[in-house]
Design a protein around this motif. Structure first.
Motif, PDB file in Angstrom:
ATOM      1  N   ALA B 145      10.744  -6.944   1.523  1.00 34.30           N
ATOM      2  CA  ALA B 145      10.432  -7.157   2.940  1.00 34.30           C
ATOM      3  C   ALA B 145       9.104  -7.875   3.088  1.00 34.30           C
ATOM      4  CB  ALA B 145      10.379  -5.819   3.676  1.00 34.30           C
ATOM      5  N   ASN B 146       9.051  -8.708   4.102  1.00 39.47           N
ATOM      6  CA  ASN B 146       7.839  -9.445   4.430  1.00 39.47           C
ATOM      7  C   ASN B 146       7.625  -9.289   5.935  1.00 39.47           C
ATOM      8  OD1 ASN B 146       5.903 -11.452   4.780  1.00 39.47           O
ATOM      9  ND2 ASN B 146       6.635 -12.503   2.958  1.00 39.47           N
ATOM     10  N   ILE B 147       6.590  -8.573   6.322  1.00 40.64           N
ATOM     11  CA  ILE B 147       6.428  -8.206   7.740  1.00 40.64           C
ATOM     12  C   ILE B 147       5.018  -8.572   8.197  1.00 40.64           C
ATOM     13  CG2 ILE B 147       6.611  -6.322   9.411  1.00 40.64           C
ATOM     14  CD1 ILE B 147       8.148  -4.776   7.183  1.00 40.64           C
ATOM     15  N   LYS B 148       4.953  -9.202   9.343  1.00 34.76           N
ATOM     16  CA  LYS B 148       3.641  -9.594   9.860  1.00 34.76           C
ATOM     17  C   LYS B 148       3.590  -9.367  11.367  1.00 34.76           C
ATOM     18  CE  LYS B 148       0.364 -13.408   9.683  1.00 34.76           C
ATOM     19  NZ  LYS B 148       0.073 -14.734   9.168  1.00 34.76           N
ATOM     20  N   ASN B 149       2.551  -8.741  11.839  1.00 33.03           N
ATOM     21  CA  ASN B 149       2.383  -8.604  13.291  1.00 33.03           C
ATOM     22  C   ASN B 149       0.909  -8.514  13.657  1.00 33.03           C
ATOM     23  OD1 ASN B 149       1.501  -6.030  12.847  1.00 33.03           O
ATOM     24  ND2 ASN B 149       2.963  -5.033  14.202  1.00 33.03           N
ATOM     25  N   VAL B 150       0.647  -8.440  14.965  1.00 33.14           N
ATOM     26  CA  VAL B 150      -0.733  -8.294  15.441  1.00 33.14           C
ATOM     27  C   VAL B 150      -0.962  -6.849  15.868  1.00 33.14           C
ATOM     28  CG1 VAL B 150      -2.417  -9.020  17.168  1.00 33.14           C
ATOM     29  CG2 VAL B 150      -0.876 -10.707  16.153  1.00 33.14           C
ATOM     30  N   ASN B 151      -0.189  -6.392  16.820  1.00 36.87           N
ATOM     31  CA  ASN B 151      -0.323  -5.018  17.305  1.00 36.87           C
ATOM     32  C   ASN B 151       0.976  -4.264  17.063  1.00 36.87           C
ATOM     33  OD1 ASN B 151      -2.901  -5.326  18.196  1.00 36.87           O
ATOM     34  ND2 ASN B 151      -2.385  -5.475  20.369  1.00 36.87           N
ATOM     35  N   GLY B 152       0.869  -3.049  16.654  1.00 38.97           N
ATOM     36  CA  GLY B 152       2.057  -2.229  16.479  1.00 38.97           C
ATOM     37  C   GLY B 152       2.181  -1.727  15.056  1.00 38.97           C
ATOM     38  N   ALA B 153       2.808  -0.563  14.930  1.00 36.71           N
ATOM     39  CA  ALA B 153       2.939   0.067  13.616  1.00 36.71           C
ATOM     40  C   ALA B 153       4.000  -0.639  12.779  1.00 36.71           C
ATOM     41  CB  ALA B 153       3.308   1.529  13.794  1.00 36.71           C
ATOM     42  N   ILE B 154       3.786  -0.578  11.475  1.00 38.27           N
ATOM     43  CA  ILE B 154       4.791  -1.083  10.529  1.00 38.27           C
ATOM     44  C   ILE B 154       5.217   0.096   9.662  1.00 38.27           C
ATOM     45  CG2 ILE B 154       5.208  -2.596   8.555  1.00 38.27           C
ATOM     46  CD1 ILE B 154       3.212  -4.561   9.755  1.00 38.27           C
ATOM     47  N   VAL B 155       6.516   0.329   9.627  1.00 40.11           N
ATOM     48  CA  VAL B 155       7.037   1.434   8.831  1.00 40.11           C
ATOM     49  C   VAL B 155       8.015   0.855   7.809  1.00 40.11           C
ATOM     50  CG1 VAL B 155       8.329   3.595   8.884  1.00 40.11           C
ATOM     51  CG2 VAL B 155       6.766   3.044  10.747  1.00 40.11           C
ATOM     52  N   ILE B 156       7.775   1.158   6.545  1.00 41.77           N
ATOM     53  CA  ILE B 156       8.628   0.642   5.475  1.00 41.77           C
ATOM     54  C   ILE B 156       9.110   1.840   4.665  1.00 41.77           C
ATOM     55  CG2 ILE B 156       8.735  -0.929   3.495  1.00 41.77           C
ATOM     56  CD1 ILE B 156       6.034  -2.108   4.811  1.00 41.77           C
ATOM     57  N   GLU B 157      10.402   2.048   4.676  1.00 47.72           N
ATOM     58  CA  GLU B 157      10.955   3.232   4.026  1.00 47.72           C
ATOM     59  C   GLU B 157      12.038   2.821   3.042  1.00 47.72           C
ATOM     60  OE1 GLU B 157      10.440   6.415   7.698  1.00 47.72           O
ATOM     61  OE2 GLU B 157      12.328   5.349   7.451  1.00 47.72           O
ATOM     62  N   ASN B 158      11.909   3.330   1.860  1.00 48.18           N
ATOM     63  CA  ASN B 158      12.921   3.113   0.828  1.00 48.18           C
ATOM     64  C   ASN B 158      13.227   1.623   0.656  1.00 48.18           C
ATOM     65  OD1 ASN B 158      14.729   3.832  -1.152  1.00 48.18           O
ATOM     66  ND2 ASN B 158      16.437   4.107   0.288  1.00 48.18           N
ATOM     67  N   VAL B 159      12.204   0.842   0.603  1.00 52.27           N
ATOM     68  CA  VAL B 159      12.360  -0.586   0.321  1.00 52.27           C
ATOM     69  C   VAL B 159      11.881  -0.774  -1.117  1.00 52.27           C
ATOM     70  CG1 VAL B 159      11.627  -2.912   0.921  1.00 52.27           C
ATOM     71  CG2 VAL B 159      12.040  -1.238   2.717  1.00 52.27           C
ATOM     72  N   THR B 160      12.778  -1.089  -1.988  1.00 49.90           N
ATOM     73  CA  THR B 160      12.430  -1.085  -3.410  1.00 49.90           C
ATOM     74  C   THR B 160      12.014  -2.465  -3.923  1.00 49.90           C
ATOM     75  OG1 THR B 160      14.778  -1.324  -3.863  1.00 49.90           O
ATOM     76  CG2 THR B 160      13.849   0.903  -3.980  1.00 49.90           C
ATOM     77  N   GLY B 161      12.288  -3.496  -3.201  1.00 48.65           N
ATOM     78  CA  GLY B 161      11.886  -4.832  -3.631  1.00 48.65           C
ATOM     79  C   GLY B 161      10.417  -5.066  -3.339  1.00 48.65           C
ATOM     80  N   PRO B 162       9.940  -6.263  -3.622  1.00 45.31           N
ATOM     81  CA  PRO B 162       8.542  -6.570  -3.296  1.00 45.31           C
ATOM     82  C   PRO B 162       8.290  -6.494  -1.794  1.00 45.31           C
ATOM     83  CG  PRO B 162       9.690  -8.538  -4.079  1.00 45.31           C
ATOM     84  CD  PRO B 162      10.635  -7.407  -4.243  1.00 45.31           C
ATOM     85  N   VAL B 163       7.116  -5.978  -1.450  1.00 46.31           N
ATOM     86  CA  VAL B 163       6.800  -5.785  -0.030  1.00 46.31           C
ATOM     87  C   VAL B 163       5.453  -6.433   0.286  1.00 46.31           C
ATOM     88  CG1 VAL B 163       6.194  -4.054   1.713  1.00 46.31           C
ATOM     89  CG2 VAL B 163       8.109  -3.637   0.176  1.00 46.31           C
ATOM     90  N   VAL B 164       5.436  -7.176   1.374  1.00 45.74           N
ATOM     91  CA  VAL B 164       4.173  -7.693   1.909  1.00 45.74           C
ATOM     92  C   VAL B 164       4.138  -7.324   3.385  1.00 45.74           C
ATOM     93  CG1 VAL B 164       2.770  -9.714   2.392  1.00 45.74           C
ATOM     94  CG2 VAL B 164       4.090  -9.623   0.286  1.00 45.74           C
ATOM     95  N   ALA B 165       3.161  -6.559   3.787  1.00 48.07           N
ATOM     96  CA  ALA B 165       3.018  -6.176   5.203  1.00 48.07           C
ATOM     97  C   ALA B 165       1.598  -6.476   5.646  1.00 48.07           C
ATOM     98  CB  ALA B 165       3.331  -4.702   5.389  1.00 48.07           C
TER      99      ALA B 165
END
Lengths: 330, 517
Positions: B145-165
């Protein structure tokens, strides 16, 4: 116009002639042309007439001398010019002797000039001809890149909503009008951006702009653009610090004005080598975010980058983070 | 009876008003679409305003449920909002792009948000771009997963691949459901980061924070180096998790435990420099109206503001603003970034900052002030002062002792107090002007040098009898003004490049601009 050119008119006559020339396009054009010609004539080298040419000319001219109405040089031009020169010299010497302000000593030997900062309410003394022009009667367009010097700002009566910008071009001119007047705005913008000889003059201009244009009713995008240009182009760090200080104090009345301010601040934050300028830029952006002004994606990205930049001054990074924390829904 | 009628009427009126206002101020549209996406494909959702929830499962297609909610000041605004909030889909079976399009210039007349709930094949890679949301959540996805934001929570659950938040103001929660098997980069500027793993999970951990702290309740080893921690959990085996937050804390928790049950990594591991235990608190500010005695304060990050110190003051901050009102004793302030301001400093002053202005109302015993970039303004110097700026103006409004001022770029303006008849002065700017105001009786040996490319430039002086010499130095002209004024006195050395030098022999009020805080 020849009389004007040869200083054969008295002061009132000169003033009247100048006024007419300014309002009459044809005369204006002719006046410029005559001045150019006069200048060219002055610049031409003096060449001795070969003797045989002179003899031939005199031989041809002398027999007719009797029937030619003798050319009697009008004495007024020379006389008045001499008188004016005497008055100017005497006046200059008098003021030089009386004044307590700085006397300018030229490096190639002492010479008296009239350079002195103008204080509020203090009358202007100048050995040059002084003209006062209402801004409303002027075209706001500044043609070419006139070399204006000795810029001073006057606010004789702070209550009357009128300001004055005095400067030297070919003569000493004071333009008076409302700060909102387009001619005044253009002139100030020009001074801010086109006075490379003295950073002091530009600093004074910036201070003046801050005092005058911080009032919301005088908010003007052209002034903002001029300050943004100073912030971007000025080499003198002290002037850039003043510019960024002033930019953040100007009210963002116009959207384009706010955009220009924001862009200038972002540019300064990204590229200015002086940490103090960057601090002021980031503080200004934080203040903008805090006051509810929206920051566009470019601003957010720059702040984000600054906050994470390991080699940036820690205070700048913290301020960038603080600015970002103020971002709310747009 | 009358009372009952009145109550019923009120309820009915309230109901009608609520219904009317609801009808007038907002509406919602819902969409459900299904798309084909390869099992190793990428789903990209670009949604500026609204939540996104992507959950992987044993499904063949991508199912998108979108809810567009608009509010406006009137019906026309609502229609406009519905019209101008467009949901588009582009791409191919390998890359599916779902995008919410909004006009570039926002209007005050309406607002719109779009919430997405998407189910995807668990093997896909997901990308989310957002500006404002309550929450972006990705769960049960093995493609990363690749996730980008300005305001707001980021929740990453059971993501086994590479993650960039990456978020500006939101918190990040990462739960890999076991040990992370791929690289994970979590960064927030102002939010906090929480990683919840099983008790036996082992991984390498690189943490960075400026104002925050690293906390864990798992076995941790490693070293602090400044604001960075390098180490690992349970023996540092496996993948690397990088956590970077400027202002927030980072928690690495046993799954099912709470942040309160953790302790600071700084208190557990040593620092690279000292081999000892790092400071538990990173940020410390101090505000007081009065300190009765000596005041010593040292903080890695924080602001200091004290009205009066009835003794000596010694303050150090790595970054922060320092403001001291009255200090009766010696005053030593060091900041590695941030403006310094002083009221009335009775003792010797020693002030340095790496960046920022230095404003001194009164330094009665004189002293030293320096900034690597910024202005220095001294309203009253009671004794000798040395002032240095890496770039910015230096202004001394009332000098009663010798002044040694130098700036890399900026104006140096020194006004010597009218009663001072002689005093050594040194003023230098490598780019700018030097202005020296002294009384007409001021006696000195003047040595002023101006190097300039401006042919019209000159040194201006109210004092006659100084010798002028002009020569060429490369492409520039050097103008030197030397001689004795009023019979000679202490040495006054002025140097300016690309500016002017002005020496005035009159008492002139100095205008401080911009005005002092």
């Amino acid at each position: 116009m020849p009389l004007l050119l040869t200083w054969s008119l008295d002061a009132a006559g000169r003033e009247a002639a100048h006024r007419h020339i300014e309002t009459c396009p044809e005369c204006h054009e002719e006046w410029l042309s005559m001045k150019d010609t006069w200048q060219v004539l002055a610049d031409l080298p003096q060449v001795d007439v070969p003797p045989h040419v002179r003899d031939r000319f005199l031989a041809a001219a002398l027999p007719q001398q009797a029937v030619v109405i003798p050319f009697r040089r009008r004495p007024a031009a020379r006389w008045l010019a001499q008188a004016a020169a005497v008055v100017v010299l005497a006046g200059g010497a008098y003021f030089a002797g009386q004044r307590t302000a700085p006397v300018r000593l030229a490096p190639r030997g002492a010479a008296v000039t009239a350079a002195q900062p103008m204080m509020q309410g203090q009358p202007v003394y100048s050995i040059a001809e002084t003209r006062v022009l209402p801004a409303a009667s002027m075209s706001p367009n500044i043609e070419g890149r006139p070399d204006i010097e000795n810029v001073q700002f006057v606010d004789a009566d702070p209550r009357d909503g009128q300001i004055g910008v005095a400067f030297d071009v070919t003569q000493h001119v004071t333009v008076t009008g409302s700060p909102a007047d387009k001619s005044v705005v253009r002139l100030l913008s020009y001074v801010l951006q086109n006075d490379p000889k003295s950073s002091t003059a530009r600093s004074q201009a910036i201070d003046w702009v801050r005092q005058t244009y911080s009032e919301p009713r005088y908010a003007n995008p052209e002034i903002t653009q001029a300050l943004a240009s100073v912030l971007h182009n000025e080499q003198h760090e002290g002037v850039r610090i003043r510019a960024v200080d002033t930019l953040q104090k100007l009210p963002p009345k116009f959207t384009s004005s706010g955009d220009a301010t924001r862009e200038a601040l972002i540019d300064a934050l990204k590229n200015d080598p002086n940490p103090s300028v960057r601090i002021k830029a980031v503080e200004a952006l934080a203040r903008m975010a805090n006051s509810g002004q929206s920051l566009d994606q470019a601003a957010v990205d720059t702040l984000r980058q600054k906050a994470a930049q390991g080699d940036e001054n820690l205070y700048v990074r913290v301020k960038a983070a603080e600015a970002l924390s103020k971002i709310g829904p747009r | 009876m009358t009372r009952t009628i009145r109550c019923v009427a009120t309820v009915v009126a309230l109901f009608c008003a609520t219904a009317a206002s609801a009808a007038k101020f907002g509406t919602t549209e819902r969409f459900v679409r299904e798309f084909r996406l390869n099992t190793n494909g990428t789903l990209w959702i670009d949604n500026p305003f609204g939540n996104v929830e992507i959950v992987g499962g044993n499904v063949a297609n991508v199912t998108v449920r979108a809810q567009k909610t608009v509010t406006g000041i009137d019906d026309a605004a609502i229609r406009e909002a519905l019209d101008q909030t467009q949901l588009t889909t582009t791409g191919s079976p390998q890359t599916l792009i779902i995008r919410t399009l909004l006009p570039a210039a926002r209007t005050e007349r309406w607002m719109s948000v779009v919430h997405y709930a998407v189910s995807v094949p668990s093997t896909v890679h997901v990308k989310i771009s957002s500006q404002m949301s309550d929450r972006l959540r990705v769960a049960n996805v093995s493609g990363g997963a690749n996730i980008k934001n300005v305001n707001g929570a980021i929740v990453i659950e059971n993501v086994t691949g590479p993650v960039v938040a990456d978020t500006v103001n939101g918190d990040i929660t990462y739960d890999p459901s076991g040990s992370p098997t791929n690289g994970v980069q979590l960064s927030s500027v102002n939010g906090q980061i929480e990683v919840a793993v099983t008790p036996e999970a082992s991984f390498q951990w690189i943490g960075k924070t400026i104002r925050g702290d690293f906390r864990t309740n798992l076995p941790v080893s490693g070293r602090m180096s400044g604001t960075t921690f390098r180490g690992g959990i349970n023996g540092s085996r496996g993948a690397t998790i990088t956590t970077a937050t400027m202002m927030g804390n980072v928690f690495v928790l046993k799954k099912g435990t709470k942040a309160e049950q953790t302790q600071s990594v700084r208190s557990i591991v040593g620092t690279a420099a000292a081999g000892g235990v790092g400071p538990a608190i990173l940020v410390k500010s101090f505000h007081a109206t009065l300190v009765d005695g000596d005041f010593t304060f040292n903080t890695p990050l924080g602001n200091v503001s004290v009205g009066q110190v009835r003794g000596r003051a010694r303050v150090t901050t790595r970054a922060g603003e320092v403001g001291l009102g009255i200090v009766l004793g010696e005053c030593t302030v060091t900041s590695f970034g941030g403006p310094l301001s002083f009221g009335d400093i009775v003792g010797f002053l020693n002030a340095r900052t790496s960046a920022g202005d230095v404003v001194i109302n009164s330094a009665r015993a004189g002293g030293f002030a320096a900034t690597d970039g910024g202005m220095i303004r001294v309203l009253h110097a009671g004794a000798a002062m040395t002032l240095r700026s890496g770039g910015g103006d230096i202004l001394v409004a009332n000098a009663n002792g010798s002044i040694n001022a130098e700036t890399r770029s900026g104006d140096v303006t020194i006004t010597v107090a009218p009663q001072v008849r002689r005093s050594p002065i040194y003023a230098k700017t490598s780019q700018g002007n030097v202005v020296l105001n002294v009384s007409p009786q001021f006696a000195a040996d003047i040595d002023a040098t101006l190097i300039t490319a401006d042919e019209d430039a000159e040194i201006r002086s109210d004092f006659a009898g100084l010798a002028v010499r002009r020569d060429q130095v490369g492409q520039k002209t050097r103008i030197r003004f030397t001689g004795k004024v009023n019979g000679g006195g202490d040495r006054v050395e002025l140097f300016a490049e690309d500016g002017t030098i002005q020496i005035t022999g009159e008492s002139r009020p100095v205008v401080i601009s911009p005005s002092l805080p």
